[in-house]
Design a protein around this motif. Structure first.
Motif, PDB file in Angstrom:
ATOM      1  N   LEU A  53       0.846  -1.188   0.000  1.00 18.43           N
ATOM      2  CA  LEU A  53       0.000   0.000   0.000  1.00 18.43           C
ATOM      3  C   LEU A  53       0.884   1.241   0.000  1.00 18.43           C
ATOM      4  CD1 LEU A  53      -2.701   1.477   0.175  1.00 18.43           C
ATOM      5  CD2 LEU A  53      -2.628   1.184   2.670  1.00 18.43           C
ATOM      6  N   ASP A  54       0.713   2.058  -1.030  1.00 19.52           N
ATOM      7  CA  ASP A  54       1.389   3.351  -1.130  1.00 19.52           C
ATOM      8  C   ASP A  54       0.409   4.391  -0.593  1.00 19.52           C
ATOM      9  OD1 ASP A  54       2.899   5.549  -1.755  1.00 19.52           O
ATOM     10  OD2 ASP A  54       2.743   5.326  -3.925  1.00 19.52           O
ATOM     11  N   LEU A  55       0.587   4.760   0.664  1.00 20.29           N
ATOM     12  CA  LEU A  55      -0.344   5.677   1.326  1.00 20.29           C
ATOM     13  C   LEU A  55       0.084   7.110   1.072  1.00 20.29           C
ATOM     14  CD1 LEU A  55      -2.876   5.379   3.125  1.00 20.29           C
ATOM     15  CD2 LEU A  55      -1.384   5.664   5.109  1.00 20.29           C
ATOM     16  N   MET A  56      -0.890   7.975   0.778  1.00 18.31           N
ATOM     17  CA  MET A  56      -0.626   9.366   0.383  1.00 18.31           C
ATOM     18  C   MET A  56       0.178   9.366  -0.916  1.00 18.31           C
ATOM     19  SD  MET A  56      -0.038  10.990   4.194  1.00 18.31           S
ATOM     20  CE  MET A  56      -0.549  12.653   3.762  1.00 18.31           C
ATOM     21  N   SER A  57      -0.296   8.577  -1.848  1.00 15.60           N
ATOM     22  CA  SER A  57       0.390   8.310  -3.112  1.00 15.60           C
ATOM     23  C   SER A  57       0.169   9.436  -4.121  1.00 15.60           C
ATOM     24  CB  SER A  57      -0.126   6.989  -3.685  1.00 15.60           C
ATOM     25  OG  SER A  57       0.533   6.627  -4.870  1.00 15.60           O
ATOM     26  N   SER A  58       0.955   9.381  -5.192  1.00 18.07           N
ATOM     27  CA  SER A  58       0.787  10.329  -6.291  1.00 18.07           C
ATOM     28  C   SER A  58       1.066   9.595  -7.608  1.00 18.07           C
ATOM     29  CB  SER A  58       1.695  11.543  -6.109  1.00 18.07           C
ATOM     30  OG  SER A  58       3.061  11.159  -6.158  1.00 18.07           O
ATOM     31  N   TRP A  59       1.786  10.206  -8.520  1.00 22.53           N
ATOM     32  CA  TRP A  59       1.979   9.617  -9.850  1.00 22.53           C
ATOM     33  C   TRP A  59       3.194   8.700  -9.925  1.00 22.53           C
ATOM     34  CZ3 TRP A  59       6.036  10.867 -13.410  1.00 22.53           C
ATOM     35  CH2 TRP A  59       6.964  11.794 -12.913  1.00 22.53           C
ATOM     36  N   VAL A  60       3.975   8.612  -8.853  1.00 25.39           N
ATOM     37  CA  VAL A  60       5.130   7.722  -8.821  1.00 25.39           C
ATOM     38  C   VAL A  60       5.238   7.142  -7.416  1.00 25.39           C
ATOM     39  CG1 VAL A  60       6.697   9.643  -8.343  1.00 25.39           C
ATOM     40  CG2 VAL A  60       7.605   7.518  -9.308  1.00 25.39           C
ATOM     41  N   SER A  61       5.540   5.858  -7.315  1.00 24.09           N
ATOM     42  CA  SER A  61       5.590   5.186  -6.018  1.00 24.09           C
ATOM     43  C   SER A  61       6.997   4.848  -5.550  1.00 24.09           C
ATOM     44  CB  SER A  61       4.750   3.897  -6.060  1.00 24.09           C
ATOM     45  OG  SER A  61       3.376   4.206  -6.168  1.00 24.09           O
ATOM     46  N   HIS A  62       8.007   5.034  -6.385  1.00 27.45           N
ATOM     47  CA  HIS A  62       9.405   4.818  -6.017  1.00 27.45           C
ATOM     48  C   HIS A  62       9.718   3.371  -5.649  1.00 27.45           C
ATOM     49  CE1 HIS A  62       9.546   9.088  -6.259  1.00 27.45           C
ATOM     50  NE2 HIS A  62       8.994   9.317  -5.098  1.00 27.45           N
ATOM     51  N   LEU A  63       8.863   2.434  -6.063  1.00 27.23           N
ATOM     52  CA  LEU A  63       9.143   1.021  -5.815  1.00 27.23           C
ATOM     53  C   LEU A  63      10.262   0.551  -6.740  1.00 27.23           C
ATOM     54  CD1 LEU A  63       5.456  -0.171  -5.569  1.00 27.23           C
ATOM     55  CD2 LEU A  63       7.108  -0.164  -3.683  1.00 27.23           C
ATOM     56  N   PRO A  64      11.072  -0.422  -6.301  1.00 27.22           N
ATOM     57  CA  PRO A  64      12.167  -0.900  -7.151  1.00 27.22           C
ATOM     58  C   PRO A  64      11.631  -1.483  -8.451  1.00 27.22           C
ATOM     59  CG  PRO A  64      11.921  -2.254  -5.175  1.00 27.22           C
ATOM     60  CD  PRO A  64      11.058  -1.071  -4.983  1.00 27.22           C
ATOM     61  N   PRO A  65      12.134  -1.027  -9.580  1.00 32.93           N
ATOM     62  CA  PRO A  65      11.550  -1.439 -10.860  1.00 32.93           C
ATOM     63  C   PRO A  65      11.733  -2.912 -11.182  1.00 32.93           C
ATOM     64  CG  PRO A  65      13.557  -0.150 -11.201  1.00 32.93           C
ATOM     65  CD  PRO A  65      13.231  -0.039  -9.748  1.00 32.93           C
ATOM     66  N   GLU A  66      12.743  -3.532 -10.583  1.00 37.81           N
ATOM     67  CA  GLU A  66      13.021  -4.931 -10.911  1.00 37.81           C
ATOM     68  C   GLU A  66      12.216  -5.908 -10.055  1.00 37.81           C
ATOM     69  OE1 GLU A  66      15.561  -4.213  -7.313  1.00 37.81           O
ATOM     70  OE2 GLU A  66      14.884  -3.029  -9.034  1.00 37.81           O
ATOM     71  N   VAL A  67      11.461  -5.404  -9.085  1.00 42.12           N
ATOM     72  CA  VAL A  67      10.721  -6.278  -8.178  1.00 42.12           C
ATOM     73  C   VAL A  67       9.252  -6.305  -8.570  1.00 42.12           C
ATOM     74  CG1 VAL A  67      10.068  -6.718  -5.777  1.00 42.12           C
ATOM     75  CG2 VAL A  67      12.339  -5.779  -6.302  1.00 42.12           C
ATOM     76  N   ALA A  68       8.696  -7.514  -8.681  1.00 43.14           N
ATOM     77  CA  ALA A  68       7.269  -7.677  -8.973  1.00 43.14           C
ATOM     78  C   ALA A  68       6.509  -7.895  -7.670  1.00 43.14           C
ATOM     79  CB  ALA A  68       7.057  -8.860  -9.906  1.00 43.14           C
ATOM     80  N   TYR A  69       5.369  -7.233  -7.555  1.00 41.61           N
ATOM     81  CA  TYR A  69       4.502  -7.383  -6.390  1.00 41.61           C
ATOM     82  C   TYR A  69       3.160  -7.944  -6.844  1.00 41.61           C
ATOM     83  CZ  TYR A  69       7.994  -4.310  -4.345  1.00 41.61           C
ATOM     84  OH  TYR A  69       9.195  -3.767  -3.925  1.00 41.61           O
ATOM     85  N   ARG A  70       2.556  -8.707  -5.982  1.00 43.65           N
ATOM     86  CA  ARG A  70       1.251  -9.293  -6.302  1.00 43.65           C
ATOM     87  C   ARG A  70       0.185  -8.221  -6.458  1.00 43.65           C
ATOM     88  NH1 ARG A  70      -2.517 -10.533  -2.541  1.00 43.65           N
ATOM     89  NH2 ARG A  70      -0.953 -10.494  -0.866  1.00 43.65           N
ATOM     90  N   ARG A  71       0.305  -7.170  -5.651  1.00 39.68           N
ATOM     91  CA  ARG A  71      -0.713  -6.111  -5.647  1.00 39.68           C
ATOM     92  C   ARG A  71      -0.063  -4.833  -5.160  1.00 39.68           C
ATOM     93  NH1 ARG A  71      -5.417  -5.927  -0.988  1.00 39.68           N
ATOM     94  NH2 ARG A  71      -6.568  -4.069  -1.707  1.00 39.68           N
ATOM     95  N   VAL A  72      -0.315  -3.735  -5.851  1.00 36.70           N
ATOM     96  CA  VAL A  72       0.106  -2.421  -5.370  1.00 36.70           C
ATOM     97  C   VAL A  72      -1.119  -1.508  -5.390  1.00 36.70           C
ATOM     98  CG1 VAL A  72       1.616  -0.428  -5.668  1.00 36.70           C
ATOM     99  CG2 VAL A  72       2.455  -2.723  -6.245  1.00 36.70           C
ATOM    100  N   ALA A  73      -1.520  -1.057  -4.222  1.00 35.68           N
ATOM    101  CA  ALA A  73      -2.656  -0.148  -4.081  1.00 35.68           C
ATOM    102  C   ALA A  73      -2.143   1.225  -3.688  1.00 35.68           C
ATOM    103  CB  ALA A  73      -3.635  -0.668  -3.026  1.00 35.68           C
TER     104      ALA A  73
END
Length: 210
Positions: A53-73
């Motif tokens: 969960l990216d809380l107080m999110s915007s247009w970019v989440s800064h998650l590592p690009p090489e990592v896959a997640y099952r769900r990103v909210a």
């Protein structure tokens, strides 16, 4: 929050937050080296294949690009920004200062990030208590911040403290929330001239508050 002085969570600009955030801001609010420090923290603490969960999110989440997640909210204030965030599988538009109740069930997420936004919360303890509820037991929250902000919307107590004070303040929020363990601060500032500093407060959820 009774031990904080009167007016600690007031802002210079008390107009509705929806008005302030109505215009999309498709820009980054910290520099590339500080962003890389955020991404590295997420790489270290968020499990691959997990629900994030990216809380107080915007247009970019800064998650590592090489990592896959099952769900990103994502949950944020501006729908255009959220629509333009390529890492989000789903999003919610919500003003946490008006409604701190997160629209998720207990233990839905394996990790949560709040990036350069905690200084805008007028009831941070309630929001973070909710964060602990929607995280699985043992799952991390990674709260990052720098020395930049929208000054009119940051709460008064944030303006009164230095960087070390900000870390202690956010640690205090998590401890008062009552459902986080192993709360600690990190200084991940890039050691480069003219780079933005980057600080983090991390804790592990103990589940819904008693």
């Amino acid at each position: 929050m009774s031990h904080f002085p009167a007016g600690a969570f007031r802002r210079y600009d008390e107009t509705p937050d929806e008005q302030f955030y109505k215009t999309p801001r498709l820009v980054t609010h910290i520099d590339d080296r500080a962003i890389a420090a955020v991404t590295q923290l997420y790489r270290e603490h968020f499990p691959a294949g997990g629900a994030i969960l990216d809380l107080m999110s915007s247009w970019v989440s800064h998650l590592p690009p090489e990592v896959a997640y099952r769900r990103v909210a994502g949950l944020g204030m501006n729908e255009v920004e959220l629509q333009n965030n390529p890492r989000l599988d789903e999003y919610v538009v919500q003003n946490l200062n008006e409604n701190p109740k997160l629209p998720f069930g207990d233990g839905e997420f394996d990790g949560m990030g709040i990036c350069v936004s905690v200084d805008y919360l007028t009831d941070p303890v309630t929001v973070l208590r909710e964060a602990g509820r929607v995280l699985k037991v043992g799952a991390p929250i990674v709260i990052t911040f720098s020395n930049r902000c929208f000054p009119d919307k940051a709460v008064a107590i944030w303006h009164q403290l230095d960087d070390q004070g900000h870390m202690r303040l956010v640690e205090g929020y998590l401890r008062e929330a009552g459902n986080f363990a192993d709360v600690r601060s990190l200084d991940r500032s890039p050691r480069r001239l003219f780079s933005d500093p980057l600080y983090a407060v991390i804790g592990e959820s103990t589940g819904p508050a008693a």
